[in-house]
Every structure is written in structure tokens, then in C-alpha cells.
Motif scaffolding. Structure first.
Motif, PDB file in Angstrom:
ATOM      1  N   ALA A 171       0.806  -1.220   0.000  1.00 44.93           N
ATOM      2  CA  ALA A 171       0.000   0.000   0.000  1.00 44.93           C
ATOM      3  C   ALA A 171       0.844   1.277   0.000  1.00 44.93           C
ATOM      4  CB  ALA A 171      -0.927  -0.004   1.210  1.00 44.93           C
ATOM      5  N   LEU A 229       3.133 -10.983  -2.827  1.00 46.17           N
ATOM      6  CA  LEU A 229       1.671 -11.049  -2.822  1.00 46.17           C
ATOM      7  C   LEU A 229       1.257 -12.371  -2.182  1.00 46.17           C
ATOM      8  CD1 LEU A 229      -0.611  -9.272  -3.597  1.00 46.17           C
ATOM      9  CD2 LEU A 229      -0.747 -10.398  -5.796  1.00 46.17           C
ATOM     10  N   LYS A 285      -0.794  -0.586  -5.572  1.00 44.83           N
ATOM     11  CA  LYS A 285      -1.908  -0.219  -4.687  1.00 44.83           C
ATOM     12  C   LYS A 285      -3.177  -0.950  -5.099  1.00 44.83           C
ATOM     13  CE  LYS A 285      -0.706   4.213  -2.750  1.00 44.83           C
ATOM     14  NZ  LYS A 285      -1.205   5.440  -2.159  1.00 44.83           N
ATOM     15  N   THR A 286      -3.393  -1.031  -6.406  1.00 46.85           N
ATOM     16  CA  THR A 286      -4.568  -1.736  -6.921  1.00 46.85           C
ATOM     17  C   THR A 286      -4.509  -3.218  -6.578  1.00 46.85           C
ATOM     18  OG1 THR A 286      -4.522  -0.203  -8.756  1.00 46.85           O
ATOM     19  CG2 THR A 286      -5.873  -2.147  -9.011  1.00 46.85           C
ATOM     20  N   LEU A 287      -3.324  -3.789  -6.750  1.00 48.28           N
ATOM     21  CA  LEU A 287      -3.122  -5.200  -6.409  1.00 48.28           C
ATOM     22  C   LEU A 287      -3.419  -5.456  -4.943  1.00 48.28           C
ATOM     23  CD1 LEU A 287       0.159  -6.630  -7.905  1.00 48.28           C
ATOM     24  CD2 LEU A 287      -2.063  -7.744  -7.775  1.00 48.28           C
ATOM     25  N   HIS A 288      -2.933  -4.557  -4.120  1.00 45.97           N
ATOM     26  CA  HIS A 288      -3.146  -4.703  -2.688  1.00 45.97           C
ATOM     27  C   HIS A 288      -4.642  -4.671  -2.370  1.00 45.97           C
ATOM     28  CE1 HIS A 288      -3.056  -3.095   1.572  1.00 45.97           C
ATOM     29  NE2 HIS A 288      -2.402  -4.229   1.664  1.00 45.97           N
ATOM     30  N   LEU A 289      -5.342  -3.778  -3.041  1.00 50.00           N
ATOM     31  CA  LEU A 289      -6.793  -3.694  -2.870  1.00 50.00           C
ATOM     32  C   LEU A 289      -7.472  -4.981  -3.341  1.00 50.00           C
ATOM     33  CD1 LEU A 289      -9.508  -2.208  -2.458  1.00 50.00           C
ATOM     34  CD2 LEU A 289      -9.176  -1.166  -4.706  1.00 50.00           C
ATOM     35  N   ALA A 290      -7.048  -5.490  -4.491  1.00 48.37           N
ATOM     36  CA  ALA A 290      -7.628  -6.748  -4.995  1.00 48.37           C
ATOM     37  C   ALA A 290      -7.351  -7.889  -4.023  1.00 48.37           C
ATOM     38  CB  ALA A 290      -7.059  -7.069  -6.380  1.00 48.37           C
ATOM     39  N   ALA A 291      -6.169  -7.861  -3.409  1.00 46.11           N
ATOM     40  CA  ALA A 291      -5.803  -8.908  -2.446  1.00 46.11           C
ATOM     41  C   ALA A 291      -6.692  -8.848  -1.203  1.00 46.11           C
ATOM     42  CB  ALA A 291      -4.336  -8.779  -2.057  1.00 46.11           C
ATOM     43  N   VAL A 292      -7.110  -7.654  -0.833  1.00 44.25           N
ATOM     44  CA  VAL A 292      -8.037  -7.529   0.299  1.00 44.25           C
ATOM     45  C   VAL A 292      -9.344  -8.268  -0.011  1.00 44.25           C
ATOM     46  CG1 VAL A 292      -9.481  -5.914   1.610  1.00 44.25           C
ATOM     47  CG2 VAL A 292      -7.059  -5.401   1.235  1.00 44.25           C
ATOM     48  N   PHE A 293      -9.842  -8.089  -1.243  1.00 46.38           N
ATOM     49  CA  PHE A 293     -11.063  -8.807  -1.629  1.00 46.38           C
ATOM     50  C   PHE A 293     -10.812 -10.323  -1.663  1.00 46.38           C
ATOM     51  CE2 PHE A 293     -14.553  -5.990  -2.850  1.00 46.38           C
ATOM     52  CZ  PHE A 293     -13.923  -4.751  -2.846  1.00 46.38           C
ATOM     53  N   ALA A 294      -9.735 -10.737  -2.314  1.00 47.32           N
ATOM     54  CA  ALA A 294      -9.520 -12.171  -2.548  1.00 47.32           C
ATOM     55  C   ALA A 294      -9.108 -12.912  -1.286  1.00 47.32           C
ATOM     56  CB  ALA A 294      -8.465 -12.370  -3.630  1.00 47.32           C
ATOM     57  N   GLN A 326      -0.100   0.562  -9.702  1.00 45.78           N
ATOM     58  CA  GLN A 326      -0.601  -0.806  -9.914  1.00 45.78           C
ATOM     59  C   GLN A 326      -0.528  -1.623  -8.621  1.00 45.78           C
ATOM     60  OE1 GLN A 326       2.099  -1.890 -13.163  1.00 45.78           O
ATOM     61  NE2 GLN A 326       0.307  -2.402 -14.414  1.00 45.78           N
TER      62      GLN A 326
END
Lengths: 252, 252
Positions: free
Chosen positions: A91, A109, A158-167, A156
């Protein structure tokens, strides 16, 4: 070729152990807490320190694996080093290290737990550096512990980190909510474990949208209404059930 | 000892194949669609039929593995048989089979995909029957394909099915939402696959509440605010992010 590891938490531990196993020397392990520093240092044949003033100035890489809000203060204490200064946060922008000649980000990740050994060789690592030369050093070093390296910039990441929160974080919480539903009915979490494994396995070689099952995707209103009734004791679970089902229906 | 299989979808296929492998004869496979009946019948050395009037009256078990809303009509056509009539639905009461002398439920708590072979030997099966004698027959038969048998009544089974929606269907949808976030930023779903696997693995020998990670459980408001901003293009994702984070914070 030696690394100074700043931090002694889950990420610091997994990375330091992996580098050590790959034959890279961990010169020092710093932690605010000397007991924690010593614990990790012992595991990786290193020297524990709890004073940032005592950091070895000649390391080729400084690995800052501390909580996001502590990165800046730890980095400030490293001012003047020539080695590559790297943080491991999903983040946090690389900008936080802009005072350094050579800086980078090494973001694994993955979700790390204390005490659970993980094979990092296939763990995706997101790499970023402030120069092509720094990137080469970072890539070379990271390749010692993983073969899944990805060049990812701060936006990118930051976006990945956000997607990881969902997944990851949100999925784990759904496992927990499922368990609260079971526990209220004297049923064991064991009943769900094989299902949880298979749900994760199914998307290893397919896309989740192609393997979605359940009442929402089949528009089975009768089952959904039964479920909402069953959840009448918990308005919070009802609301989550409804919003997730609504979201699934849109993909159908 | 022979079974008649009514249905040819995912559940019917996986169960029929498992029974056949365990040496139990599948006398007939019925489907409304003869092509589907023939496909499964071929796989399990059976005879395909598409006429419920042609069902063998002497089978010892009738396995109704059709969509929930078709169970009643299929069962009606079996009226008068002596064998054990069983459905495989999580959401349907055993009451739907109350016209039969011997009835039961054989509910596999798993997510099945067409074309993906699954080892059912550790798959939890929830068993219910309308008499002790019927239960014994059902248990004996189910033990041929799985060692994880659980006696679960209709009310508990409904609860289990609801919990499975949270643990499986909703989790898979979160994987999908994560992928939409990635895709919008030209990032590949591959990056998340190891994380998804590890998230499921972590709860195989621990409880999810004990391994929760992420910004919500650490009350990291700054990261959560960043994430909400990143989702500004999608009010739906923002709302889900906020309600799931709120729910996680309550467990902390």
C-alpha cells in the motif's frame, strides 16, 4: 553480498529465512524489540540489533519490512547508505524512499502467518525500483527466492493490494461468518473445510466468473428467500447476503 | 444391489461415477434429455432412459440428483417403489419424500464442476433418513464412497447450505471482484492465485477468526480510506468494501 533486515514480523521473517536458505547473508536483524530481533537473527545466523544507529553501512540491500506507518521513520534512520533501500509494502509508494540514491519495492503477494513455513519459490513478487540499475539488482536478488517476479509500479501495486483484500482478507472473513452460522447450530467447521479448499482450487486454472455456483447465479429466488429468513437473527448477515447476491446476479 | 440414478448434472455425475468405482451397479440413468442420460450411462456402464415410467422398480436405492424445484415431480413418478428414495439437495427437506416407505437425504458438501474429477473419499456427506433402518442402508451405501459421513437433520442441513453459500459461492464472487479490479489495471489474475490457495490452506488446521489479516482487522483507517478512494468508480464495490470491513472490525 549481505542484507540488513529491518523488522522481525511475519513478512520480515519469511523473507529473511528465504534469503538465508538461498545462501544470502543476513548481516543484521533490527527490531525495536531486542527479543524479537534475537529470535529472527538466531534463525538466520545473523546479529540482532535494536538501535538503528548501529546499522551496518556497507550492506548491499536494506530490507524494510515493518508496518506501513513505520516505514518512513525507519528509512529516515538509514539516510546516507549506498546500498539499495527496499520496502515490502503493497500500500506504500516508492516515493517514501525518495531520499535514497538506490531504492525499490519488493512486495510479496501472499498472506504470511507466524510459525507456518511457506514455499516462496512460486510466490508472486512485485518489483519496482527508482532506476534501471537498481531494478536489475533487485530482480537478481529476488530471483534467488522466487521465480514469479513482476514489474509493477506504485499505482498498480496499490490496486493489487486492494484486490488482495477482496480475494484474501474478505474471503477469510466469509469463512468466519460461515463458521458463526455453523456454531449457532452445533455444527463443526470441519464440514466446510473440503469445500473451501475446492473453491480455491477451482480458480487455479479457471476464472472465478466461469465457475460461479449457488442460488444467486441461478436466480433461485426461493432458496435466497429461505436463506434471508434463516438469517433473521442477524440484520448484518442479511445485508451482506443481499448485497453479495445482488452483485453475483449482475455477472450472470 | 443396484442404484437408479435420476439426473445427469454435476452432482448426479460425480456420485454415479463414485458409486460405480466402488463396485455398485448403476442400473439406469434417467434424464429428461436422452443425450445427457446416455452420456452419463456410458461412463458408468448403465442404461439410459428418458421416460420416468420405465424406471426399474426393483432397485434398492433411487438417487434423485436433479434441480431442487424438480425433486418433487421426479419423486411423484417413483410412487410405489420399495427401495430407498434419496435426494441430494442441501436446501430441500426430507419431507418432500414423505410418500415413501424408505426415504433419505445424501447431501455432499462440495462444489462440483463438470469435467473435473474429484476425490470424494474425504468429502463430507450429510445423511438423513426417515427411519433407523433406512439410515443404516444409506450409511452403508455412502460409506462405499466417503469416510466423512455426518448425521444431519433437515433444519441443520439448511443451515449448512447457507454457510456453504458464504464460504464457497460468496468467496468465489470475491475472487471475481478482485479480478475485475486487476483487469481494469492491466494486471493478470495469476498474481492472486497463490494468495487464494494459501488463504484456503490456512483455515484447514486453524479457525478463520484466528488468521484474519488485512487493514480492517488492524484498524488501519488510512489504508482503508485509500482503498475507498481507489474504488470511486464503483459505488457497488465501495459499499461491499465498507460493509465487509465493518463486519471484520467487529471481530477484532
Amino acid at each position: 553480498m549481505k542484507i540488513v533486515c529491518l523488522g522481525s514480523g511475519n513478512v520480515a521473517t519469511h523473507l529473511a529465512v528465504a534469503f538465508r536458505k538461498a545462501g544470502i547473508e543476513i548481516a543484521q536483524v533490527w527490531s525495536r524489540n531486542m527479543v524479537h530481533a534475537a529470535e529472527l537473527a538466531t534463525a538466520v545466523d545473523s546479529t540482532p540489533i535494536d538501535d538503528l544507529g548501529a546499522v551496518d553501512q556497507s550492506a548491499y540491500m536494506y530490507l524494510i519490512a515493518v508496518k506501513d506507518d513505520a516505514i518512513e521513520s525507519v528509512a529516515a534512520a538509514l539516510k546516507g547508505v549506498n546500498g539499495l533501500v527496499v520496502h515490502t509494502s503493497g500500500a506504500t509508494s516508492i516515493e517514501v524512499l525518495k531520499e535514497f540514491k538506490n531504492s525499490g519495492v519488493l512486495y510479496p503477494l501472499q498472506t504470511f502467518s507466524k510459525g507456518k513455513v511457506l514455499d516462496l519459490t512460486k510466490c508472486p513478487f512485485c518489483l519496482e525500483a527508482n532506476s534501471a540499475a537498481a531494478y536489475l539488482i533487485l530482480e537478481k536478488t529476488a530471483s534467488a527466492i522466487s521465480s514469479a517476479l513482476h514489474k509493477v509500479d506504485s499505482a498498480q501495486r496499490k490496486t493489487l493490494h486492494l484486490a488482495a483484500v477482496f480475494a484474501c482478507n474478505f474471503s477469510n472473513h466469509l469463512y468466519h461468518l460461515a463458521n458463526t452460522i455453523l456454531a449457532a447450530n452445533n455444527l463443526q467447521f470441519d464440514l466446510l473445510r473440503p469445500l473451501i479448499m475446492e473453491t480455491a482450487l477451482k480458480v487455479q486454472d479457471d476464472l472465478p466468473v466461469r465457475v460461479q455456483t449457488g442460488p444467486a447465479i441461478r436466480n433461485d429466488e426461493s432458496t435466497m428467500n429461505d436463506h434471508i429468513k434463516l438469517l433473521s437473527g442477524s440484520p448484518e448477515l442479511q445485508e451482506l447476503y443481499e448485497s453479495l447476491s445482488k452483485s453475483i446476479k449482475k455477472t450472470g
